[in-house]
Design a protein around this motif. Structure first.
Motif, mmCIF file in Angstrom:
data_model
loop_
_atom_site.group_PDB
_atom_site.id
_atom_site.type_symbol
_atom_site.label_atom_id
_atom_site.label_comp_id
_atom_site.label_asym_id
_atom_site.label_seq_id
_atom_site.Cartn_x
_atom_site.Cartn_y
_atom_site.Cartn_z
ATOM 1 N N PHE A 303 0.824 -1.207 0.000
ATOM 2 C CA PHE A 303 0.000 0.000 0.000
ATOM 3 C C PHE A 303 0.859 1.260 0.000
ATOM 4 O O PHE A 303 0.327 2.369 0.057
ATOM 5 C CB PHE A 303 -0.935 -0.006 1.219
ATOM 6 C CG PHE A 303 -1.841 -1.210 1.255
ATOM 7 C CD1 PHE A 303 -2.995 -1.249 0.496
ATOM 8 C CD2 PHE A 303 -1.501 -2.319 2.018
ATOM 9 C CE1 PHE A 303 -3.820 -2.359 0.513
ATOM 10 C CE2 PHE A 303 -2.327 -3.438 2.047
ATOM 11 C CZ PHE A 303 -3.487 -3.465 1.291
ATOM 12 N N ASN A 304 2.187 1.078 -0.062
ATOM 13 C CA ASN A 304 3.080 2.223 -0.132
ATOM 14 C C ASN A 304 2.990 2.884 -1.502
ATOM 15 O O ASN A 304 3.011 2.194 -2.542
ATOM 16 C CB ASN A 304 4.535 1.801 0.113
ATOM 17 C CG ASN A 304 4.761 1.317 1.524
ATOM 18 O OD1 ASN A 304 4.144 1.808 2.466
ATOM 19 N ND2 ASN A 304 5.658 0.350 1.678
ATOM 20 N N VAL A 305 2.894 4.204 -1.510
ATOM 21 C CA VAL A 305 2.900 4.952 -2.769
ATOM 22 C C VAL A 305 4.348 5.247 -3.131
ATOM 23 O O VAL A 305 5.062 5.927 -2.393
ATOM 24 C CB VAL A 305 2.092 6.249 -2.646
ATOM 25 C CG1 VAL A 305 2.167 7.041 -3.957
ATOM 26 C CG2 VAL A 305 0.639 5.953 -2.294
ATOM 27 N N ASN A 306 4.784 4.702 -4.267
ATOM 28 C CA ASN A 306 6.156 4.899 -4.726
ATOM 29 C C ASN A 306 6.236 6.131 -5.628
ATOM 30 O O ASN A 306 5.338 6.382 -6.431
ATOM 31 C CB ASN A 306 6.640 3.670 -5.499
ATOM 32 C CG ASN A 306 6.500 2.397 -4.703
ATOM 33 O OD1 ASN A 306 6.826 2.366 -3.524
ATOM 34 N ND2 ASN A 306 6.024 1.333 -5.351
ATOM 35 N N GLN A 307 7.319 6.859 -5.488
ATOM 36 C CA GLN A 307 7.573 8.028 -6.316
ATOM 37 C C GLN A 307 8.746 7.729 -7.240
ATOM 38 O O GLN A 307 9.813 7.322 -6.783
ATOM 39 C CB GLN A 307 7.909 9.247 -5.438
ATOM 40 C CG GLN A 307 6.828 9.649 -4.464
ATOM 41 C CD GLN A 307 5.786 10.550 -5.108
ATOM 42 O OE1 GLN A 307 5.968 11.003 -6.237
ATOM 43 N NE2 GLN A 307 4.708 10.819 -4.395
ATOM 44 N N THR A 308 8.526 7.922 -8.545
ATOM 45 C CA THR A 308 9.600 7.785 -9.523
ATOM 46 C C THR A 308 9.697 9.088 -10.304
ATOM 47 O O THR A 308 8.692 9.599 -10.790
ATOM 48 C CB THR A 308 9.341 6.635 -10.500
ATOM 49 O OG1 THR A 308 9.144 5.422 -9.767
ATOM 50 C CG2 THR A 308 10.520 6.447 -11.448
ATOM 51 N N ARG A 309 10.908 9.598 -10.398
ATOM 52 C CA ARG A 309 11.127 10.835 -11.161
ATOM 53 C C ARG A 309 12.212 10.578 -12.204
ATOM 54 O O ARG A 309 13.260 10.031 -11.905
ATOM 55 C CB ARG A 309 11.530 11.985 -10.247
ATOM 56 C CG ARG A 309 10.399 12.476 -9.359
ATOM 57 C CD ARG A 309 10.789 13.750 -8.605
ATOM 58 N NE ARG A 309 9.658 14.307 -7.892
ATOM 59 C CZ ARG A 309 9.293 13.969 -6.667
ATOM 60 N NH1 ARG A 309 9.991 13.044 -6.008
ATOM 61 N NH2 ARG A 309 8.250 14.526 -6.092
ATOM 62 N N ARG A 310 11.902 10.995 -13.434
ATOM 63 C CA ARG A 310 12.874 10.898 -14.518
ATOM 64 C C ARG A 310 13.063 12.273 -15.147
ATOM 65 O O ARG A 310 12.099 13.009 -15.358
ATOM 66 C CB ARG A 310 12.410 9.952 -15.626
ATOM 67 C CG ARG A 310 12.099 8.545 -15.239
ATOM 68 C CD ARG A 310 11.869 7.723 -16.518
ATOM 69 N NE ARG A 310 11.175 6.476 -16.238
ATOM 70 C CZ ARG A 310 9.899 6.262 -16.483
ATOM 71 N NH1 ARG A 310 9.164 7.247 -17.006
ATOM 72 N NH2 ARG A 310 9.340 5.095 -16.219
ATOM 73 N N SER A 311 14.286 12.568 -15.483
ATOM 74 C CA SER A 311 14.608 13.757 -16.262
ATOM 75 C C SER A 311 15.614 13.339 -17.326
ATOM 76 O O SER A 311 16.676 12.797 -16.989
ATOM 77 C CB SER A 311 15.190 14.853 -15.374
ATOM 78 O OG SER A 311 15.595 15.965 -16.141
#
Length: 640
Positions: A303-311
């Motif tokens: 139930f953890n909300v994962n954050q992924t960021r790409r640039s």
């Protein structure tokens, strides 16, 4: 990067002779990153025109690409991957390069290029280059390159579309071109799509908006582009074999799973004639992605909300020189590619800053009026600045380098027939997240390298065309996930990313078309034998035989009917490097489409999986993803 194939008028049809003449005269850009004559290239090239796409009443790219030999399309409940030349679907995003107007869709992490986000009414043509493209495009172009060319400011066509179909599919889209003055034009593109897809807990909402400013005079052309995308999709996850009596269900552990994506793309592309011999081009791209997701596993809900960021940013300057000789034009293309990617993944406190720099050159040398030599090469370096909470909490710097080169010959036997042979080196670097999930004690992965050898012939005859080629692709230090490898410290599941041994893929491609006035009968075939050398086992996820046959019948001057049958052979499940899991069964499908055009209106009816067959399109480690049942979509377009 202009499209030189002129669109048909709304009530215009095309004869077999016109189709063949277009094929032999077509100018494409993918094989040199500048405009080149297709009949001079030592490669198996497939070009799909806007008119072909329209006659298919296609609503997404998978419907178009399935009939291209050498391509295998897989769908995991709303997301499509495209593999080529015996590369499995799970490895496709790392080994098949997908471009939109020359801009990379491939990600620097393991996520596949998202071809489902491409609005099909924007497409002017598709160029598909079979075989290694590492010398010209560098990383990830191991098995081939797919370049989707969209409508530019040169075309002032305005298209509006409304589509509705099964599974609550609704789409509203527009592509509006405006001439501002003699040099400047503007294209505005928008797309809103909603669907529940086939399975429970699989609703998708997608919104896109873009604008392109286009400048052209006698010496130069420039494109300024920006587009945004917001998408939210519920992800139903895999099913066990015991769940397949109800293929549309989603297991309860996936009830909270979803992926939400916000993306922005910007691009500046320019091309200028410096003088009668030299051209200069500059391509500058930047994209930002912010992704939120919940990703569960079978029998293990999270139930953890994962954050992924790409640039991802890139700068590609290049020049082309061309000199007339008695045998034809001598061409030299050279350029420098700079790519920088920043990646962050919250769940594992993982980040990676990856920088790639490379220089390349390509020569086209006419040895005689009928015989042409292609030489190409690239030198590349990559640096990863990697941090991972479990493996590299203090950070680590990884440096690697690779090279590639091509030698190719093409020979024009006569005005109708051409042959070619080509030898290529290829490579790919480990993705930013592959470097962070290696076996305990393994400090980073070496580049994957390979050798590609191919030969083929193509012919354009009075009422038919034929393309045939054979290939061998040998890979060393192939990068893949091995479930039997020692996992890294603190791993959630067994296995690790590894440099495997050698693998060899042998293949045959056939593409035959027969034309009778405005009607077309087509057949494509791909045979692939993909083996892991050390164990003599089959490469998982690869079907040995894939066949597509179709009949495109122009019933009247403004009404056509398309009927297609498609067959894909059985294969081992993705990731099954030991060939111990049960195979995924082969399947055959029947698809059909009606297309009606009158003045400025176009009406399409597309039925996929006409007989409502149940089959599995993708399976990995005994997790199954059922494909769609019978799918019906009606499209209505206004073109003015």
């Amino acid at each position: 990067m202009s499209c030189l194939t002129q669109p048909l008028l709304a009530n215009e049809t095309i004869t077999s002779k016109q189709r063949i003449e277009q094929d032999t005269e077509t100018v494409i850009i993918t094989t040199s990153r500048f405009e080149s004559q297709v009949n001079q290239l030592p490669s198996h090239v497939t070009i799909i025109t806007k008119q072909e796409i329209e006659r298919l009443s296609a609503t997404d790219l998978s419907q178009v690409l399935r009939r291209v030999p050498g391509i295998q399309v897989s769908n995991t409940n709303g997301k499509t991957s495209v593999s080529m030349r015996g590369i499995s679907a799970s490895q496709a995003g790392s080994n098949v390069l997908v471009l939109v107007d020359g801009q990379r869709l491939n990600k620097t992490d393991l996520a596949s290029p998202d071809i489902d986000t491409i609005n099909i009414i924007n497409i002017e043509r598709i160029e598909i280059i079979q075989g290694a493209g590492s010398s010209l495009y560098g990383d990830q172009a191991v098995a081939g390159v797919i370049n989707i060319i969209t409508q530019s400011g040169q075309k002032q066509t305005k298209t509006l579309r409304y589509a509705q179909g099964r599974f609550d599919h609704k789409q509203t889209a527009g592509n509006l071109g405006f001439q501002i003055d003699e040099q400047w034009s503007l294209v505005i593109k928008g797309n809103k799509k909603e669907t529940d897809n086939y399975r429970d807990h699989n609703e998708l909402k997608n919104n896109q908006l873009g604008a392109e400013l286009f400048y052209q005079d006698n010496q130069q052309q420039w494109r300024f582009l920006h587009r945004t995308r917001n998408e939210t999709q519920q992800t139903p996850g895999a099913l066990l074999e015991s769940d397949l009596d109800d293929r549309r269900q989603s297991r309860p552990e996936f009830a909270s799973d979803y992926v939400s994506t916000d993306e922005d793309y910007s691009r500046i592309f320019g091309q200028s004639n410096l003088n009668s011999n030299w051209q200069f081009a500059l391509d500058v791209n930047h994209q930002e992605s912010d992704i939120q997701s919940i990703n569960s596993f079978i029998n293990f809900a999270t139930f953890n909300v994962n954050q992924t960021r790409r640039s991802q940013s890139s700068v590609y300057p290049r020049v082309k020189g061309s000199w007339d000789t008695d045998n034809g034009p001598l061409q030299w293309i050279t350029g420098f590619d700079y790519d920088k990617a920043d990646y962050e993944f919250s769940l594992l406190a993982r980040s990676n800053e990856q920088t790639m720099e490379s220089v390349y050159s390509q020569f086209y040398w006419p040895l005689s009026t009928n015989f042409q030599l292609e030489l190409a090469g690239r030198l590349a370096e990559v640096e990863d600045q990697l941090t991972d909470a479990a493996l590299y909490p203090q950070g680590v710097v990884l440096d690697n380098s690779a090279s590639a080169y091509d030698v190719g010959f093409s020979y024009q036997f006569n005005s109708a027939t051409k042959g070619f042979i080509r030898y290529s080196n290829n490579y790919r670097f480990a993705k930013v997240d592959e470097q962070a999930y290696t076996s305990d004690g393994v400090l980073g992965l070496e580049p994957q390298t390979g050798i590609s050898l191919e030969a083929g012939v193509s012919g354009q005859f009075e009422s038919s065309s034929l393309q045939a080629s054979v290939y061998q692709l040998k890979l060393e230090d192939e990068i893949f996930f091995d479930p039997s490898a020692t996992p890294p410290a603190g791993a959630f599941f067994p296995g690790a990313n590894v440099n495997g041994g050698e693998s060899t893929r042998l293949g045959l491609l056939l593409d035959y078309r027969y034309f009778l006035d405005e009607n077309e009968l087509g057949l494509t075939y791909h045979w692939a034998d993909a083996d892991i050398e050390s164990s003599d086992l089959a490469v998982p996820g690869v079907s040995e035989n894939t066949v597509t046959a179709w009949f495109d019948w122009q019933l009247t001057s403004d009404f056509s009917w398309y009927l297609e049958t498609f067959y894909r052979d059985e294969r081992y499940q993705e990731g099954d490097t030991t060939n111990t899991f049960s195979k995924v069964g082969g399947y055959s499908l029947l698809n059909s489409a009606l297309y009606w055009q009158l003045d400025n209106a176009r009406l399409g009816l597309r039925v996929d999986n006409l007989l409502d067959k149940e089959y599995i399109d993708y399976a990995q480690f005994n997790g199954y993803y059922p494909a769609k049942g019978q799918d019906i979509i009606v499209t209505f377009d206004l073109v003015f």
